[in-house]
Design an enzyme around this catalytic site. Structure first.
Site, PDB file in Angstrom:
ATOM      1  NE  ARG A  82      -0.355   0.373   4.976  1.00  0.00           N
ATOM      2  CZ  ARG A  82       0.073   1.535   5.448  1.00  0.00           C
ATOM      3  NH1 ARG A  82      -0.168   2.636   4.769  1.00  0.00           N
ATOM      4  NH2 ARG A  82       0.731   1.609   6.582  1.00  0.00           N
TER       5      ARG A  82
ATOM      6  NE  ARG B 183      -2.054  10.302   7.557  1.00  0.00           N
ATOM      7  CZ  ARG B 183      -0.834  10.026   8.014  1.00  0.00           C
ATOM      8  NH1 ARG B 183       0.096  10.955   7.978  1.00  0.00           N
ATOM      9  NH2 ARG B 183      -0.548   8.852   8.521  1.00  0.00           N
TER      10      ARG B 183
ATOM     11  NE  ARG C 150      19.467  -2.337  -4.519  1.00  0.00           N
ATOM     12  CZ  ARG C 150      20.435  -1.840  -5.288  1.00  0.00           C
ATOM     13  NH1 ARG C 150      21.312  -2.645  -5.862  1.00  0.00           N
ATOM     14  NH2 ARG C 150      20.534  -0.523  -5.457  1.00  0.00           N
TER      15      ARG C 150
ATOM     16  NE  ARG D 232      15.982   6.491   4.815  1.00  0.00           N
ATOM     17  CZ  ARG D 232      15.464   5.930   5.911  1.00  0.00           C
ATOM     18  NH1 ARG D 232      14.242   6.248   6.298  1.00  0.00           N
ATOM     19  NH2 ARG D 232      16.164   5.064   6.628  1.00  0.00           N
TER      20      ARG D 232
ATOM     21  CD  GLU E   3      19.372   5.408   5.048  1.00  0.00           C
ATOM     22  OE1 GLU E   3      18.565   4.885   4.242  1.00  0.00           O
ATOM     23  OE2 GLU E   3      19.127   5.535   6.263  1.00  0.00           O
TER      24      GLU E   3
ATOM     25  CE1 TYR F  96      13.705  -3.687   6.606  1.00  0.00           C
ATOM     26  CE2 TYR F  96      11.420  -3.084   7.002  1.00  0.00           C
ATOM     27  CZ  TYR F  96      12.771  -2.827   7.141  1.00  0.00           C
ATOM     28  OH  TYR F  96      13.188  -1.716   7.851  1.00  0.00           O
TER      29      TYR F  96
ATOM     30  CG  ASP G 262       8.179  -2.051  10.123  1.00  0.00           C
ATOM     31  OD1 ASP G 262       9.181  -1.780   9.445  1.00  0.00           O
ATOM     32  OD2 ASP G 262       7.013  -1.761   9.777  1.00  0.00           O
TER      33      ASP G 262
END
Length: 365
Positions: A168, A172, A245, A276, A296, A344, A346
């Site tokens: 997704r 918002r 990666r 970033r 990065e 991956y 969190d």
């Protein structure tokens, strides 16, 4: 004889080790690096806690996970509100009414929705990531704020990436720059390393130690192994190499009080070589007269580059399933974490997964 040998002193390994030690188990935790904490590791540079492996903002809507992690540190009220830089243009992230006003001049949610819908190009069944993004947020946002960043991140054109890499896109229709929707958010005051020191207190920790260099010895002295390293490496790449990666970090100390005015800047054009920049002091509202900024650079995983992001395309997922089926034949061996599970996750998911396995193996006895 150890009840548990835990390979990897990152978040999964440290949480599991803490629970095992608390239950009276004999635990050895080893890591090939020279520090605990895995990619969450922080170091204090002249009063600034530097996230050496990239930004880590803790977030969760699970009150139990929030209470759990708060046992080991006091968290501040940092809210992640990054910005995107496309050449000389600045946009707010995540995509919200501030973004839409800057992009198109839209001032109401209905105007923004109408603009996005007019740019979806009638895509019904996206065949690749490019089509998926356009179908969700329209062409302008895709071209300026997604395409360049994503292609740098993955080293491939978006049209050659699978659509489901992005489940997704956070959109918002309010003037709200809070990147996450989670109820609880923050940064541990003093950095993440202190959390790991408390998690591993009383545990035997062996650093600069590669499990595969002494596999027979470690295995013979352990009743159960929790392995958080790469599953393909453990099996000596029998079915092929799983692709990741990596990131190369460029850390700069600067003699200025405030370099970029925000903790995180995403560079979404294709020409800027990094994705970033992180100004670490803003995570803890620092007022030092100096600063540290990290850049990065996405790259291939080779040499000393750590694997960060699994490339979960069809080929790699098929290879992983072969390793997973093979691992099911190994009693008392569990592949966990982002590398062991080739997925991956969190931080809050990692803690949940570690506590779940601890409940099964330690408290379920």
């Amino acid at each position: 004889m150890y009840d548990y040998l835990i390979v990897g002193a990152g978040l999964f390994g440290a949480v599991f080790a803490h629970e095992a030690k608390k239950a009276g188990k004999k635990v050895l935790i080893i890591d090939k690096r020279n520090h605990i904490g895995g990619n969450c590791y922080t170091e204090n540079w002249d009063g600034i806690n530097v996230h050496l492996y990239g930004a880590h903002v803790f977030k969760t809507s699970n009150i139990n996970i929030w209470k759990y992690i708060n046992q080991f540190a006091e968290f501040n009220n940092y809210i992640n509100s990054p910005i995107a830089k496309y050449h000389n243009e600045i946009y707010n992230l995540p995509f919200n009414m501030n973004t839409f006003y800057r992009m198109w001049g839209c001032m109401t949610p209905d105007d923004a929705k109408e603009k996005i819908n007019s740019q979806k190009c009638g895509i019904k069944a996206p065949a690749n990531l490019e089509e998926k993004c356009i179908s969700l947020v329209g062409k302008d946002i895709y071209e300026k704020l997604i395409k360049g960043y994503t292609e740098k991140q993955w080293g491939r054109e978006c049209k050659n990436l699978p659509a489901d890499i992005i489940k997704r896109i956070p959109v918002r229709f309010t003037y709200d720059n809070n990147y996450y929707n989670d109820i609880y958010q923050g940064i541990p005051i003093g950095g993440y390393t202190g959390i790991f020191m408390k998690l591993l207190e009383g545990c035997e920790v062996l650093l600069n130690s590669n499990f595969l260099d002494n596999e027979k010895e470690f295995t013979s002295n352990s009743k159960c192994i929790i392995y958080t390293g790469p599953i393909d490496e453990f099996y000596h790449y029998r079915f092929g190499t799983l692709e990741y990666r990596g990131l190369r970090f460029e850390h700069r100390k600067l003699a200025t009080k405030n370099h970029q005015g925000v903790a995180v800047v995403n560079y979404t054009d294709k020409d800027t070589p990094y994705t970033r920049s992180i100004e670490h002091k803003h995570f803890e509202f620092g007022q030092q007269n100096n600063t540290v900024v990290s850049y990065e650079h996405p790259c291939k995983v080779e040499g000393d580059i750590e694997p960060f992001y699994p490339i979960n395309d069809v080929r790699n997922n098929l290879i992983y399933q072969k390793y997973k089926r093979l691992s099911e034949n190994n009693k008392n061996l569990y592949f966990c974490g982002r590398l062991g599970g080739y997925k991956y996750t969190d931080m809050q998911e990692t803690i949940e997964n570690a506590l779940s396995l601890a409940e099964e193996l330690i408290y379920g006895e």
